[in-house]
Design a protein around this motif. Structure first.
Motif, PDB file in Angstrom:
ATOM      1  N   ASP A 345      34.477  63.361  44.602  1.00 27.70           N
ATOM      2  CA  ASP A 345      33.160  63.323  45.235  1.00 27.70           C
ATOM      3  C   ASP A 345      33.212  64.022  46.595  1.00 27.70           C
ATOM      4  OD1 ASP A 345      30.600  62.820  46.026  1.00 27.70           O
ATOM      5  OD2 ASP A 345      30.787  60.633  46.100  1.00 27.70           O
ATOM      6  N   ALA A 346      33.276  65.337  46.562  1.00 25.18           N
ATOM      7  CA  ALA A 346      33.385  66.115  47.795  1.00 25.18           C
ATOM      8  C   ALA A 346      32.159  65.937  48.682  1.00 25.18           C
ATOM      9  CB  ALA A 346      33.574  67.595  47.456  1.00 25.18           C
ATOM     10  N   ASP A 347      31.005  65.664  48.105  1.00 21.85           N
ATOM     11  CA  ASP A 347      29.777  65.538  48.894  1.00 21.85           C
ATOM     12  C   ASP A 347      29.776  64.290  49.770  1.00 21.85           C
ATOM     13  OD1 ASP A 347      28.859  67.857  47.690  1.00 21.85           O
ATOM     14  OD2 ASP A 347      27.835  66.773  46.081  1.00 21.85           O
ATOM     15  N   ALA A 348      30.649  63.341  49.481  1.00 20.88           N
ATOM     16  CA  ALA A 348      30.729  62.130  50.298  1.00 20.88           C
ATOM     17  C   ALA A 348      31.534  62.344  51.573  1.00 20.88           C
ATOM     18  CB  ALA A 348      31.355  60.995  49.483  1.00 20.88           C
ATOM     19  N   VAL A 349      32.196  63.494  51.703  1.00 22.49           N
ATOM     20  CA  VAL A 349      33.139  63.743  52.789  1.00 22.49           C
ATOM     21  C   VAL A 349      32.498  64.631  53.850  1.00 22.49           C
ATOM     22  CG1 VAL A 349      35.409  64.687  53.373  1.00 22.49           C
ATOM     23  CG2 VAL A 349      35.068  63.515  51.186  1.00 22.49           C
ATOM     24  N   GLY A 356      35.887  70.786  51.664  1.00 25.17           N
ATOM     25  CA  GLY A 356      36.001  72.100  51.039  1.00 25.17           C
ATOM     26  C   GLY A 356      37.068  72.143  49.970  1.00 25.17           C
ATOM     27  N   VAL A 357      38.219  71.542  50.255  1.00 28.44           N
ATOM     28  CA  VAL A 357      39.308  71.543  49.281  1.00 28.44           C
ATOM     29  C   VAL A 357      38.932  70.700  48.071  1.00 28.44           C
ATOM     30  CG1 VAL A 357      41.698  70.826  48.887  1.00 28.44           C
ATOM     31  CG2 VAL A 357      41.080  72.022  50.999  1.00 28.44           C
ATOM     32  N   LEU A 358      38.333  69.539  48.307  1.00 29.21           N
ATOM     33  CA  LEU A 358      37.943  68.680  47.194  1.00 29.21           C
ATOM     34  C   LEU A 358      36.860  69.343  46.340  1.00 29.21           C
ATOM     35  CD1 LEU A 358      39.120  65.918  46.463  1.00 29.21           C
ATOM     36  CD2 LEU A 358      37.136  64.850  47.537  1.00 29.21           C
ATOM     37  N   VAL A 361      38.676  71.700  44.001  1.00 27.42           N
ATOM     38  CA  VAL A 361      39.303  70.958  42.906  1.00 27.42           C
ATOM     39  C   VAL A 361      38.245  70.508  41.909  1.00 27.42           C
ATOM     40  CG1 VAL A 361      40.735  68.969  42.291  1.00 27.42           C
ATOM     41  CG2 VAL A 361      41.183  70.204  44.416  1.00 27.42           C
ATOM     42  N   ARG A 362      37.133  69.972  42.406  1.00 28.95           N
ATOM     43  CA  ARG A 362      36.057  69.521  41.512  1.00 28.95           C
ATOM     44  C   ARG A 362      35.522  70.653  40.640  1.00 28.95           C
ATOM     45  NH1 ARG A 362      30.808  68.592  44.666  1.00 28.95           N
ATOM     46  NH2 ARG A 362      30.822  70.880  44.430  1.00 28.95           N
TER      47      ARG A 362
END
Length: 508
Positions: A345-349, A356-358, A361-362
């Motif tokens: 859940d990159a949008d939670a960060v 950006g890295v997550l 990966v997503r």
């Protein structure tokens, strides 16, 4: 039934070197005329929640290989490997090259009609590594000496007298440049990118149907395939890298740019780990480029070190250290992976580097080794996440991730859970390092040099909380003693620790 015994190919044994090419005198190998068997076992996808792009890539690669092999191969879609083997060959005996996981080796060893041949796709025989390493626990198994031995055995980047080209074995100090100032991307063509075909469409349709039926579940997204899934594509990817990108690989090997996930990396770990490329052909292509003056030595040596050194090393450690190694937990880290990280859940960060890295990966199931180590692994280490669970996450969420790949990379290199068997210090760093080696920090809400207040960088506060938590261990290590000593001069430490406790495992 007469004729040669069938030969079984796993889904990461797809290149010609798993058939007959490259046999040396006296080496056991499949009969050159043997019929082939490939089994697509749905149970593999049911057991774990893999990245959707990884499932697509592996099935695409297997089906492309079967298509290229034509009538020579019997391709079976089955619930399990055992069922598929029974349907493919009945009671006939078969051969198989040594599998790459303990689970698969346990399976084939339990089947009396299967003869296991030596592994392919690696440079160093097991017996040579064991002779070097001795019994488990007898010596420190650091990389450098092993790497020198591989270079000598393979005669890689050596002068005629056997000394290393350029006079040094290790050119890492030449390969730590930050990214060019003001550049959003490196001025390089991107890696070779394949075009999807009808096989890819059918794989995607199957995955859609299996998900709708509730048969399997995935994490991440499955966009257009970015990585080689055929031998021809893999060869083109290798040539493209050597010609267009290898020259810049070395100096920017440890650098990051927010808008450039590739940098000068090869992305060849994917076809290598599918067995579409052999490591020998990769390192010799790099050496040939250096000898012909196309690339500088530091880039050629850095690439050779990654493949003939580190890749060989983690493969050998996987088998040498045994199953118990994955449970190593020297630092006593037992926090479960939080849902936001586990589910990509990159949008939670908010922290721009981690978000950006997550996101990469997503969306793609891949980032290069520095974001893996110094962003993802660094955050997990700072926050005490369970190294075994983290290893499984890397295995499932990366398109080049396999059990043998990730065990030593995560347990040893990334999380220092083995207490220094693989590396001499924990790879933990604050925001200042990330700011120096990348460009994420500029537009970020957080400030890499701030420890207190709303804009304190969570990597910086997490770093000092980690140092405080493990200060005795770090003080006893000459490579980290300065960090431990720095606690005495740090102002606002109680407030830093309180802020970290308040954040807990929530997304930064």
């Amino acid at each position: 039934m007469s004729g040669p015994r069938p030969h079984w190919l796993f889904g990461d044994q797809l290149g010609p070197h798993f058939l007959t090419a490259g046999l040396t005198p006296g080496e056991d190998g499949p009969d050159p005329d043997a019929p082939l068997v490939m089994i697509e076992a749905r149970s593999v996808l049911r057991r774990r929640r893999f990245h959707r792009a990884k499932a697509h890539l592996v099935l695409s690669a297997m089906r492309h290989a079967a298509d290229a092999l034509g009538d020579r191969v019997r391709y079976v879609q089955a619930d399990t490997y055992r069922e598929g083997l029974d349907r493919a060959v009945g009671r006939r005996r078969v051969t198989v090259c040594h599998p790459t996981s303990r689970a698969a080796l346990g399976l084939v060893d339990a089947l009396p009609r299967v003869t296991v041949l030596p592994p392919r796709g690696f440079l160093v025989p097991f017996v040579d590594f064991r002779r070097w390493a001795g019994a488990p626990g007898e010596r420190s198994l650091l990389l450098e000496d092993f790497y020198h031995r591989v270079r000598r055995a393979e005669h890689l980047l050596l002068e005629p007298d056997g000394s290393p080209a350029g006079g040094r074995w290790n050119l890492d100090r030449d390969n730590r440049e930050p990214p060019p100032k003001g550049a959003a991307t490196l001025p390089l063509p991107p890696p070779f990118e394949p075009e999807e075909d009808g096989i890819d469409e059918r794989v995607r349709a199957d995955l859609d149907r299996w998900e709708r039926d509730g048969d399997v579940a995935f994490v991440g997204r499955d966009g257009p395939r970015r990585f080689a899934a055929t031998r021809a594509e893999a060869e083109r990817a290798l040539t493209h890298f050597v010609v267009h990108r290898l020259a810049d690989f070395g100096r920017y090997e440890d650098a990051m740019l927010h808008a450039d996930p590739w940098m000068a990396h090869s992305a060849l770990s994917v076809p290598l780990n599918l067995g579409l490329l052999d490591p020998g052909e990769c390192v010799r292509a790099a050496e040939a480029a250096y000898r012909s003056g196309q690339v500088p030595l530091n880039s050629a040596e850095g690439f050779v070190r990654q493949i003939a050194g580190w890749r060989e090393y983690v493969w050998q450690l996987y088998w040498h250290l045994g199953e118990d190694y994955r449970d190593a937990n020297r630092l006593g880290h037992h926090e479960p992976l939080p849902a936001w990280f586990r589910d990509l859940d990159a949008d939670a960060v908010t922290a721009r580097c981690l978000s950006g890295v997550l996101t990469e990966v997503r969306d793609h199931g891949w980032v290069h080794h520095i974001p893996r180590l110094m962003v993802l692994g660094n955050w997990a280490l700072q926050h005490g996440w369970d190294p075994r669970e983290l290893t499984d996450w890397f295995h499932r969420c990366f398109v080049d991730g396999y059990d043998w790949v990730m065990t030593a990379n995560v347990v040893g290199m990334s999380q220092f859970a083995d207490g220094g068997l693989v590396t001499t210090k924990p790879y933990v760093a604050g925001g200042a390092y990330l700011h120096r080696m990348g460009d994420h920090c500029g537009p970020c809400h957080y400030r890499p040099t701030e420890r207190l207040g709303d804009r304190a960088c969570p990597f910086t506060t997490g770093y000092w909380a980690f140092v405080h938590r493990h200060r005795d261990l770090l003080a006893a290590n000459h490579r980290t003693a300065r960090a431990a000593a720095g606690l005495r001069r740090l102002t606002g430490l109680p407030e830093v620790l309180a802020a970290e406790r308040a954040r807990g495992q929530s997304p930064p």
